[in-house]
Design a protein around this motif. Structure first.
Motif, mmCIF file in Angstrom:
data_model
loop_
_atom_site.group_PDB
_atom_site.id
_atom_site.type_symbol
_atom_site.label_atom_id
_atom_site.label_comp_id
_atom_site.label_asym_id
_atom_site.label_seq_id
_atom_site.Cartn_x
_atom_site.Cartn_y
_atom_site.Cartn_z
ATOM 1 N N GLN A 274 0.841 -1.204 0.000
ATOM 2 C CA GLN A 274 0.000 0.000 0.000
ATOM 3 C C GLN A 274 0.875 1.253 0.000
ATOM 4 O OE1 GLN A 274 -2.940 -0.211 3.076
ATOM 5 N NE2 GLN A 274 -3.452 1.951 2.903
ATOM 6 N N LYS A 437 -12.066 2.833 -1.548
ATOM 7 C CA LYS A 437 -10.786 3.517 -1.292
ATOM 8 C C LYS A 437 -9.909 3.632 -2.540
ATOM 9 C CE LYS A 437 -8.978 3.739 2.675
ATOM 10 N NZ LYS A 437 -8.696 4.921 3.466
ATOM 11 N N LEU A 438 -10.187 2.800 -3.556
ATOM 12 C CA LEU A 438 -9.234 2.753 -4.667
ATOM 13 C C LEU A 438 -9.436 3.882 -5.678
ATOM 14 C CD1 LEU A 438 -6.967 1.219 -6.107
ATOM 15 C CD2 LEU A 438 -8.717 -0.025 -7.364
ATOM 16 N N GLU A 440 -7.604 4.585 -9.498
ATOM 17 C CA GLU A 440 -6.570 4.340 -10.521
ATOM 18 C C GLU A 440 -6.300 5.683 -11.198
ATOM 19 O OE1 GLU A 440 -6.829 -0.155 -12.377
ATOM 20 O OE2 GLU A 440 -8.257 1.293 -13.125
ATOM 21 N N LYS A 464 -8.015 8.366 -0.536
ATOM 22 C CA LYS A 464 -7.984 7.204 -1.416
ATOM 23 C C LYS A 464 -6.598 6.565 -1.423
ATOM 24 C CE LYS A 464 -12.108 8.181 -2.913
ATOM 25 N NZ LYS A 464 -13.199 7.493 -2.251
ATOM 26 N N VAL A 465 -6.593 5.291 -1.791
ATOM 27 C CA VAL A 465 -5.324 4.630 -2.075
ATOM 28 C C VAL A 465 -5.152 4.766 -3.582
ATOM 29 C CG1 VAL A 465 -4.100 2.441 -2.030
ATOM 30 C CG2 VAL A 465 -5.663 3.025 -0.178
ATOM 31 N N SER A 466 -4.238 5.645 -3.983
ATOM 32 C CA SER A 466 -4.108 5.945 -5.412
ATOM 33 C C SER A 466 -2.982 5.128 -6.022
ATOM 34 C CB SER A 466 -3.801 7.427 -5.605
ATOM 35 O OG SER A 466 -4.706 8.205 -4.854
ATOM 36 N N ASP A 641 1.495 -2.849 -7.140
ATOM 37 C CA ASP A 641 0.434 -1.954 -7.607
ATOM 38 C C ASP A 641 -0.806 -2.763 -7.998
ATOM 39 O OD1 ASP A 641 2.311 -0.034 -7.242
ATOM 40 O OD2 ASP A 641 2.661 0.405 -9.339
ATOM 41 N N VAL A 644 -2.513 -4.078 -4.849
ATOM 42 C CA VAL A 644 -3.242 -3.016 -4.133
ATOM 43 C C VAL A 644 -4.565 -2.721 -4.850
ATOM 44 C CG1 VAL A 644 -3.169 -0.547 -3.581
ATOM 45 C CG2 VAL A 644 -1.243 -2.008 -2.986
ATOM 46 N N ILE A 645 -4.540 -2.716 -6.165
ATOM 47 C CA ILE A 645 -5.776 -2.459 -6.937
ATOM 48 C C ILE A 645 -6.804 -3.551 -6.627
ATOM 49 C CG2 ILE A 645 -6.716 -2.531 -9.302
ATOM 50 C CD1 ILE A 645 -4.172 -0.938 -10.127
ATOM 51 N N PHE A 648 -8.109 -3.192 -2.843
ATOM 52 C CA PHE A 648 -8.962 -2.053 -2.494
ATOM 53 C C PHE A 648 -10.115 -1.831 -3.471
ATOM 54 C CE2 PHE A 648 -5.175 -1.225 -0.012
ATOM 55 C CZ PHE A 648 -5.735 -0.835 1.198
ATOM 56 N N GLY A 649 -10.035 -2.425 -4.662
ATOM 57 C CA GLY A 649 -11.089 -2.177 -5.644
ATOM 58 C C GLY A 649 -11.966 -3.374 -5.935
#
Ligand code: TC6
Length: 719
Positions: A274, A437-438, A440, A464-466, A641, A644-645, A648-649
Motif C-alpha cells: 500500500q 478507497k481505490l 486508478e 484514497k489509495v491511489s 500496484d 493493491v488495486i 482495495f477495488g
C-alpha cells in the motif's frame, strides 16, 4: 536510536530516535535496554520519562525485521524490566503509540498523552497478536470487553477515548514531555505496586463464555478464514482464566503459530504494498518525490450519476469547493438532493457539520471557467466524452487540469481533442466513489508529471489509495477482470452453478463471489460493451461457430441473461433472484438452473462435477496471468500496484495478499503447471496461456514478488 538526558536534575528523559515512526528495531531495543539500566542504576535519577522524537511516541515493532531472524535484545524481557523497576516511569505519548509502542506504554507506571495522540494494537491487521504482553496486560487494565474489541479489530483510539477507558492517566494540550516530567517528579516516592499492570487482577466479566462466543462469531463472519482475530480471542481468554505467568506463555505460543503463517506474511506484504503504490515513477525520471502537485482549491464534476455524486461527496468533505454540472434540470435537481443527503449522513456519522456551502449546482459549463480541476463523469460513451472535453478546452482557463472517470476508455484519445493534452489524466474511481478507497490514476502518454502528481495527491487528500497505471483498455483492474469473468462463465457451461462458483470464491475469502458482484455492479454495462465490440447482438456474423467469437471460446450465457431483462440487483433478477428491484438478498434462481441445463443440452455439453480447487485455480490463476501481461506491457510498474488495486477495488482477501502475491505463495512453478494444464484443455482461450514474463520468472527460480521488478524489461513502459 535512544537519546538519554538528565532533566530537572533527577529525571532521566529517554527519547526513541528511529524516524519516521520510532519503530522498536533491534538497535532501538538495544539502546533502550542500556538507557533504562543507566537510569535505574544512577542514584541521581529518581524517575524516568520515555518519549519519541519528532512528535511520535512509537509505531511498534519494526515490521521490516519480521522477515529475518531475531537480532538484538528481545522486547518482552526489556518491557518486564521497565515495569519491575523501582523508579516511576512515565510514558509521554505524542502522535502514535501503536503495537509494541502501546505495549511499551503499558509497562510504564503512568501514561500521559497529547490530545491529538492515537493509541492502539493493530497487530491483528498484520496477521499477528500483541505478543509483548499486550493481550495479558490490557484486559487487566480495562477489562475483557474493551480489550477484546481493541485487540481483535486493531482500531486506533483517540487520546480522549483512551482516557475514558482508563488507559491514560492524563491528556494534555501542552508540551507532553514537559507535563510528563512534572508528573514524574510528583510520582517519586509513591508506591508502584498498584501501577504494575501485570500484577492487577483481570476484572471479572459476567457471561465470559457468551461474550467470547459472540465475538468469535462476529470475527468469523467479518473475516472468513482469517486466523489472527481468533488467536487474539484465545489469548484474551487466557488473561481472564489464567495467572499472568501462564497467560503470557499462552500469548507467546499463539504468536508463534501466527508468526510463521502465510497469512501474516500476506498481511505484512499488504502493509508495505500500500505504501509502495504511492511511490509512482515514470521512465523519464519524474516520480512521486520530485514532481510537485498543483494545489487544488476548486473542482468541477460533470455528470451527477452514481459515480459523479460519490466524487462530489469525496471532494467536498475534504474542503474542496465543487461545481456539479448536469445536462437537464430534472437530473440536476435529483443529483443535488442525493448529494446533499449523502453529505449530511456522512457528516452526521463523523460528528462534523456538512460542508454544503462548498457546493454549487449548474446546467452551464460556462460556470467552470475558473476551476482548478474538472472530473468528467458522464456516461461511458467515447463520442459523448470527446464532446465534453472539446467543450472544456474552450471554457476552462488554460491551466485547468482535465480528468476523466472512464473505467476503461482511451485517456489519450480524450487528451487529443483538447488544447492541453499534457493536463489530461484519468481518475478512475470505484463505485460507490465516496466509500471505495481505490483510485486508478491513468497516465496517458502525454500526461505531464505535474498532472500525475496532482491527481495522485488529490486522491490522497480524499483518503484514497491511489495507484498510477498506464493507458490501455480497462487499465489494470478491469482489464484483469475479463479473464476472471470468462473463466467463471466457462465453469457454468461445464457444469457449475453461480452459487457454487461464488461459494468457492467466498470461502477463499472474497467478500463477494464473482456472480454476486456482477449482479451488484449491473450486468447491462458489460452487455453494452460486448454489443459495441461485435461480440453479441445483431452485428455478429451468423457464420460464427456457436460459442466462439473472433477465433476464441466465448460464453453467450451472460448475453442470454441480459436479453431477458435480468440486469442484476437493480432489476431484482440477474444471476440470482432478489425480493424486489434494488434488493440485496441473493437467492439461487431455478430459472437460471433451467437455462443452464437447456443451454448445455442444446450444445451437447455433458455437465461434470467441478471441484472448488478447479474454480479457484481457473479464476485466480487466469487473473494473475493477466497481471503478468500487464507488467510485461508496462501498464503497471510493480506487482504491488496490481495487488493493491485488487485489494482495495475488487475485494480480494487481504490475508491472501492480492493476486500476484497469492500466485507467489502458491509457488510460481505450480501455478505455471496448472495454467499450462488448463490451456491444453482450452487452446482457444488465450488468457490461459502463461505469459512470457511468468515463464521467465519461473526459469529464474521464482524470485519473491519484491524482486520481480528486476526481471521486468518492458519495451514500452506506459508509466
Ligand atoms: C513481540 C512484538 C509484538 C509487537 C508487534 C508490533 O508492534 S507489530 C507493529 C504494530 N504497529 C503498526 O502496525 C503500525 C504500523 N504503522 C502505521 O500504522 C503508520 O505507519 C503510522 C500510523 C504509524 C504512521 O502513518 P503515516 O501515514 O504518517 O506514515 P506511513 O504509514 O506512510 O509510514 C511512514 C514510513 O514508516 C514505515 N513504517 C511505519 N510503521 C512501521 C513499523 N512499525 N515498522 C517499520 N516501518 C514502519 C512505513 O513503511 C513508511 O515507510 P516508507 O514507505 O517511507 O519507506
Amino acid at each position: 536510536m535512544a537519546r538519554y538526558e538528565l532533566v530537572k536534575r533527577s529525571v532521566a528523559l529517554i527519547t526513541l530516535t528511529n524516524p519516521p515512526v520510532n519503530a522498536l528495531s533491534s538497535a532501538v531495543r538495544h539502546a533502550m535496554a542500556k538507557s533504562m539500566e543507566r537510569a535505574l542504576n544512577d542514584p541521581k535519577v529518581t524517575a524516568v520519562v520515555i518519549c519519541g522524537e519528532n512528535g511520535r511516541f512509537c509505531g511498534g515493532a519494526d515490521i521490516r525485521e519480521f522477515a529475518g531472524p531475531l537480532r538484538g535484545p528481545p522486547l518482552v524481557p526489556l518491557l518486564d524490566a521497565i515495569e519491575a523497576g523501582q523508579k516511576p516511569v512515565v510514558a509521554a505519548i505524542e502522535g502514535v503509540a501503536l503495537g509494541g509502542g502501546f505495549e511499551l506504554a503499558l509497562v510504564c507506571h503512568y501514561r500521559i498523552a497529547h490530545f491529538k495522540a492515537r493509541l492502539g494494537l493493530p497487530e491483528v491487521t498484520l496477521g499477528l497478536l500483541p505478543a509483548a504482553g499486550g493481550t495479558q496486560r490490557l484486559p487487566r487494565l480495562i477489562g475483557i470487553p474493551a480489550a477484546l474489541e481493541m485487540i481483535t479489530t486493531g482500531r486506533h483510539l483517540s487520546a480522549q477515548e483512551a482516557l475514558k477507558l482508563g488507559i491514560l492517566d492524563q491528556v494534555t494540550e501542552q508540551n507532553t514531555c514537559e507535563v510528563a516530567v512534572e508528573f514524574a517528579l510528583r510520582a517519586v516516592g509513591k508506591p508502584l505496586s498498584s501501577r504494575r499492570v501485570s500484577m492487577l487482577t483481570t476484572p471479572c466479566t459476567p457471561d465470559l463464555d457468551a461474550l467470547l462466543e459472540a465475538v468469535t462469531m462476529q470475527v468469523k463472519k467479518k473475516a472468513r478464514g482469517v486466523m489472527a482475530p481468533l488467536a487474539c480471542i484465545q489469548a484474551v481468554r487466557a488473561a481472564a482464566t489464567m495467572p499472568y505467568s501462564k497467560g503470557i506463555k499462552r500469548e507467546s505460543e499463539l504468536m508463534a503459530t501466527l508468526f510463521n503463517s502465510g497469512q501474516a506474511q500476506a498481511l505484512q506484504y499488504c502493509f508495505f504494498a500500500q505504501r509502495t503504490a504511492g511511490k509512482w515513477t515514470l521512465p523519464n525520471g519524474a516520480q512521486w518525490n520530485n514532481s510537485k502537485p498543483r494545489e487544488i482549491r476548486s473542482a468541477a464534476i460533470i455528470g451527477l450519476g452514481t459515480m459523479g455524486r460519490g466524487i462530489v461527496v469525496s471532494l467536498a468533505r475534504v474542503g474542496i469547493s465543487v461545481i456539479a454540472v448536469e445536462s437537464e434540470k430534472k437530473l440536476l435537481e435529483t443529483g443535488k438532493q442525493m448529494v446533499i443527503g449523502m453529505l449530511e449522513r456522512d457528516a452526521k456519522r463523523r460528528g462534523v457539520s456538512a460542508s454544503l456551502n462548498l457546493l454549487k449546482f449548474t446546467l452551464s459549463l460556462q460556470d467552470l471557467k475558473d476551476v482548478d480541476l474538472v472530473i468528467e463523469a458522464v456516461f461511458e460513451d467515447m463520442a459523448l466524452k470527446k464532446r465534453v472535453f472539446q467543450e472544456l478546452s474552450k471554457v476552462c482557463r488554460p491551466a485547468t487540469v482535465l480528468c476523466t472517470n472512464t473505467s476503461g476508455l482511451d485517456v489519450d484519445a480524450l487528451a487529443g481533442v483538447t488544447d492541453r493534452p499534457h493536463l489530461v489524466v484519468g481518475m478512475h474511481f470505484f463505485s460507490p466513489a465516496h466509500v471505495m478507497k481505490l483510485l486508478e490514476v491513468v497516465c496517458g502518454p502525454r500526461s505531464s508529471s505535474e498532472t500525475i502528481a496532482t491527481a495522485m495527491s488529490l486522491g490522497k487528500r480524499m483518503g484514497k489509495v491511489s495507484v498510477a497505471v498506464g493507458n490501455c483498455p480497462g487499465f489494470v483492474g478491469n482489464r484483469m477482470l475479463k479473464p476472471y469473468l470468462d473463466q467463471a462463465t466457462f465453469l457454468l457451461e461445464e457444469g457449475a452453478t453461480p452459487e457454487q462458483v461464488d461459494k468457492a470464491l467466498e470461502d477463499f475469502g472474497f467478500a463477494m463471489g464473482v456472480f454476486r458482484m456482477s449482479d451488484l455492479a449491473g450486468l447491462d454495462v458489460g452487455w453494452r460493451i460486448r454489443k459495441e465490440s461485435g461480440l453479441t447482438g445483431p452485428d455478429v456474423d451468423p457464420k460464427n461457430p456457436p460459442r466462439r467469437r473472433q477465433g476464441r471460446r466465448y460464453c453467450p450465457v451472460p448475453d442470454m441473461i441480459c436479453e431477458q431483462g435480468r440486469f442484476g440487483q437493480k432489476t431484482g433478477r440477474g444471476w440470482y433472484m432478489y425480493d424486489k428491484p434494488g434488493g440485496t438478498n441473493a437467492k439461487p434462481d431455478p430459472l437460471i438452473q433451467n437455462l443452464l441445463e437447456m443451454y448445455r443440452s442444446r450444445y451437447g455439453i455433458q455437465p461434470r462435477n467441478i471441484s472448488d480447487q478447479e474454480i479457484i485455480e481457473r479464476c485466480l490463476f487466469a487473473l494473475a496471468n493477466e497481471g503478468f501481461r500487464i507488467l510485461e506491457d508496462g501498464i503497471a510498474a510493480r506487482p504491488e500496484d496490481i495487488d493493491v488495486i485488487y485489494l482495495f477495488g475488487y475485494g480480494f482477501p487481504r490475508h491472501r495478499g492480492g493476486p500476484m502475491f497469492y500466485a507467489s505463495m502458491v509457488g510460481l512453478e505450480r501455478v505455471l503447471q496448472r495454467l499450462e494444464h488448463y490451456h491444453q484443455a482450452n487452446p482457444d482461450v488465450p488468457h490461459l496461456e502463461p505469459s512470457p514474463l511468468f515463464k521467465k520468472l519461473v526459469a529464474c527460480g521464482s524470485p519473491p514478488v519484491q524482486k520481480w521488478r528486476e526481471h521486468i524489461k518492458t519495451m514500452h513502459s506506459h508509466l
